[in-house]
Design an enzyme around this catalytic site. Structure first.
Site, short mmCIF file in Angstrom:
data_model
loop_
_atom_site.label_atom_id
_atom_site.label_comp_id
_atom_site.label_asym_id
_atom_site.label_seq_id
_atom_site.Cartn_x
_atom_site.Cartn_y
_atom_site.Cartn_z
N GLU A 53 -19.07 32.31 -39.97
CA GLU A 53 -20.43 32.29 -39.01
C GLU A 53 -20.61 33.54 -38.61
OE1 GLU A 53 -20.20 28.34 -36.66
OE2 GLU A 53 -18.68 29.80 -35.43
N HIS B 203 -13.37 31.64 -32.69
CA HIS B 203 -14.75 31.55 -32.46
C HIS B 203 -15.38 32.80 -32.05
CE1 HIS B 203 -18.69 30.31 -31.24
NE2 HIS B 203 -18.75 29.28 -32.24
#
Ligand code: PGA
Length: 245
Positions: free
Chosen positions: A163, A92
């Protein structure tokens, strides 16, 4: 089938996590959505108990690749697997850019997850700088190569979440037309690493108003959402919007 993965980050403490989990469990959901919850590590075990015999899936926000030992403060992929987690976020952007996770760390985490049957959600994305310098695909290519070249996915499920770092938690989402372009490109790019059909999710400032513009794209298999999933009044309408397509 659309995946809705809720990354609760460090937004919710233990009690808040359980209240939101139990409120979700009071609702019923269509089979065309697959909802995965990624609570704070402290609450994962209790959320697992609450989710037993439901259609919800459960994931870790980050894992350590070493199974067990003298690693103060860490929690291994194996420990999450032992308590029946299905997924783990790997790479992430908050792990990469705030806590200095490298592509090498990410590779080790992927291997550890795959070894024990925890399905990784590999997060990739360019920074604002990459974006303004026209280096989006250059950055993604490198992240994918380091993560996936020679990786043995075996029979495991494997997800990719695109992302863009500049879109995560900023309220500035990536335009659907650009998401479509990147996802189409990623699907082609990973063919050199696997024959499997890998679901590619979009994440970055997804909310009830824009979620349909992403999940209605053929190139998008679902969304990874942070902020908008941390309150029932924004999470539930988001799920209902995805169910309606
Ligand atoms: P956001 O976060 O929805 O709050 O932008 C997305 C994520 O971090 O996965």
């Amino acid at each position: 089938m659309n995946y809705i993965f809720a990354n609760w980050k460090m937004y919710l403490n233990f009690d808040e996590t359980m209240i939101l989990t139990n409120r979700l469990l009071d609702e019923s959901f269509s089979e065309n959505v697959s909802i995965g919850l990624f609570p704070n590590t402290l609450a994962v075990s209790e959320v697992e108990k609450a989710l037993r015999d439901t259609s919800f899936s459960l994931g870790a926000q980050t894992v350590n690749w070493i199974p067990k030992g003298a690693y103060t403060g860490e929690t291994s992929a194996l420990f999450f697997k032992n308590i029946n987690c299905d997924y783990a976020l790997v790479g992430h952007s908050e792990r990469r850019y705030i806590f200095g996770e490298t592509n090498d760390d990410i590779r080790k985490k992927l291997e550890a997850c795959l070894d024990i049957g925890l399905a990784p959600v590999l997060c990739i994305g360019e920074t604002k700088e990459d974006h303004s310098e026209g280096k989006v695909k250059y950055r993604l290519k490198k992240q994918l190569m380091k993560a996936m070249d020679g990786l043995d996915i075996g029979d495991n499920d494997f997800f990719i979440a695109y992302e863009p770092v500049w879109a995560v938690g900023t309220g500035v989402p990536c335009m659907p037309v650009d998401v479509d372009d990147v996802h189409g490109w990623v699907a082609q790019e990973i063919k050199q690493y696997t024959d499997k059909k890998i679901p590619i999710l979009y994440g970055g400032s997804v909310n009830v108003d824009n979620v349909v513009s992403y999940v209605s794209l053929d190139t998008v298999s679902g969304v990874l959402v942070g902020g908008a999933t941390t309150k029932m009044r924004t999470f539930l309408p988001l799920i209902r919007a995805v169910e309606s397509i």
